[in-house]
Design a protein around this motif. Structure first.
Motif, PDB file in Angstrom:
ATOM      1  N   LEU A  54       2.335   8.852 -22.629  1.00 29.82           N
ATOM      2  CA  LEU A  54       3.714   8.714 -22.142  1.00 29.82           C
ATOM      3  C   LEU A  54       4.335   7.368 -22.527  1.00 29.82           C
ATOM      4  CD1 LEU A  54       3.223  10.338 -18.633  1.00 29.82           C
ATOM      5  CD2 LEU A  54       4.234  11.379 -20.681  1.00 29.82           C
ATOM      6  N   GLY A  55       3.558   6.500 -23.187  1.00 29.77           N
ATOM      7  CA  GLY A  55       4.081   5.209 -23.617  1.00 29.77           C
ATOM      8  C   GLY A  55       4.350   4.265 -22.462  1.00 29.77           C
ATOM      9  N   VAL A  56       3.568   4.375 -21.394  1.00 29.66           N
ATOM     10  CA  VAL A  56       3.720   3.485 -20.252  1.00 29.66           C
ATOM     11  C   VAL A  56       2.636   2.421 -20.343  1.00 29.66           C
ATOM     12  CG1 VAL A  56       3.589   3.336 -17.728  1.00 29.66           C
ATOM     13  CG2 VAL A  56       4.609   5.341 -18.828  1.00 29.66           C
ATOM     14  N   HIS A  57       3.039   1.162 -20.241  1.00 36.41           N
ATOM     15  CA  HIS A  57       2.081   0.060 -20.328  1.00 36.41           C
ATOM     16  C   HIS A  57       1.851  -0.496 -18.946  1.00 36.41           C
ATOM     17  CE1 HIS A  57       2.320   0.286 -24.635  1.00 36.41           C
ATOM     18  NE2 HIS A  57       3.633   0.283 -24.532  1.00 36.41           N
ATOM     19  N   HIS A  58       0.576  -0.635 -18.598  1.00 40.29           N
ATOM     20  CA  HIS A  58       0.179  -1.133 -17.281  1.00 40.29           C
ATOM     21  C   HIS A  58      -0.278  -2.572 -17.428  1.00 40.29           C
ATOM     22  CE1 HIS A  58      -1.215  -0.933 -13.193  1.00 40.29           C
ATOM     23  NE2 HIS A  58      -2.430  -1.298 -13.562  1.00 40.29           N
ATOM     24  N   LEU A  98      -5.724   8.273 -16.060  1.00 36.82           N
ATOM     25  CA  LEU A  98      -4.521   7.428 -16.006  1.00 36.82           C
ATOM     26  C   LEU A  98      -4.297   6.704 -17.330  1.00 36.82           C
ATOM     27  CD1 LEU A  98      -4.801   5.932 -12.409  1.00 36.82           C
ATOM     28  CD2 LEU A  98      -3.090   7.573 -13.244  1.00 36.82           C
ATOM     29  N   ALA A  99      -5.374   6.204 -17.936  1.00 33.82           N
ATOM     30  CA  ALA A  99      -5.251   5.517 -19.222  1.00 33.82           C
ATOM     31  C   ALA A  99      -4.729   6.474 -20.299  1.00 33.82           C
ATOM     32  CB  ALA A  99      -6.595   4.920 -19.636  1.00 33.82           C
ATOM     33  N   THR A 100      -5.255   7.683 -20.313  1.00 33.43           N
ATOM     34  CA  THR A 100      -4.795   8.679 -21.283  1.00 33.43           C
ATOM     35  C   THR A 100      -3.326   9.019 -21.053  1.00 33.43           C
ATOM     36  OG1 THR A 100      -7.017   9.610 -21.463  1.00 33.43           O
ATOM     37  CG2 THR A 100      -5.186  11.017 -22.167  1.00 33.43           C
ATOM     38  N   LEU A 101      -2.945   9.232 -19.795  1.00 31.82           N
ATOM     39  CA  LEU A 101      -1.548   9.550 -19.485  1.00 31.82           C
ATOM     40  C   LEU A 101      -0.617   8.404 -19.882  1.00 31.82           C
ATOM     41  CD1 LEU A 101      -1.931  11.296 -16.013  1.00 31.82           C
ATOM     42  CD2 LEU A 101      -1.328  12.367 -18.201  1.00 31.82           C
ATOM     43  N   ARG A 102      -1.015   7.170 -19.581  1.00 35.77           N
ATOM     44  CA  ARG A 102      -0.181   6.023 -19.969  1.00 35.77           C
ATOM     45  C   ARG A 102       0.007   5.971 -21.478  1.00 35.77           C
ATOM     46  NH1 ARG A 102      -3.555   3.072 -15.965  1.00 35.77           N
ATOM     47  NH2 ARG A 102      -2.266   2.963 -14.084  1.00 35.77           N
TER      48      ARG A 102
END
Length: 163
Positions: free
Chosen positions: A158-162, A151-155
């Protein structure tokens, strides 16, 4: 003391209840080889079915078999093309417009193998971490770590910040 006989539903009832789940997971994990993986999983399940000692959680049992068959296929082949270039899935499901965007599937396909399998089992196969761990022959803690890292790699990709 004699072991109590387990009453299992007819194998056809198992197929009727879970064939879409097996096909979807096989396709997500093995791409173009998904139909072959699903077929192999059903063959292995059929052979092992009479010897089961419990009728609990048959869906997870099937998805674990499917994941292991996909892993076997993955180990035996050369790198595959990204999932977004694969032909459409041959089972009933959402229309292409309802599928996650191609960038997401490309990013998932680029994950390291165990991370890709862990996240696919978790979110496509809808397995809990114990199920993912059983399918990948690891511990639930390692399963959590694989999913978290994926999930961290995908974020990041994809430029998604959690928050």
């Amino acid at each position: 003391m004699a072991r109590e006989k387990v009453v299992l539903p007819p194998f056809q009832a198992l197929i009727d209840a879970h064939w879409r789940d097996v096909a979807r997971l096989a396709r997500a994990m093995a791409g173009d080889d998904g139909d072959d993986v699903a077929q192999r999983a059903w063959e292995k399940a059929y052979a092992a079915y009479p010897a089961l000692t419990s009728a609990k959680n048959l869906r997870s049992w099937l998805l674990t078999i499917t994941a292991r068959c996909a892993t076997d296929v993955h180990r035996a082949r050369k790198p595959q093309r990204p999932l977004d270039e694969a032909p459409p899935v041959a089972v009933d499901g959402p229309e292409a417009a309802e599928w996650p965007d191609p960038d997401l599937w490309r990013a998932v396909n680029e994950l390291p193998g165990r991370q890709r399998f862990a996240i696919t089992l978790k979110y496509v196969g809808d397995l809990d971490h114990h199920g993912v761990a059983a399918a990948l022959d690891t511990t639930p803690a390692a399963s959590r770590r694989l999913v978290s890292d994926a999930l961290a790699t995908l974020r990041g990709k994809l430029g998604v910040h959690h928050d």
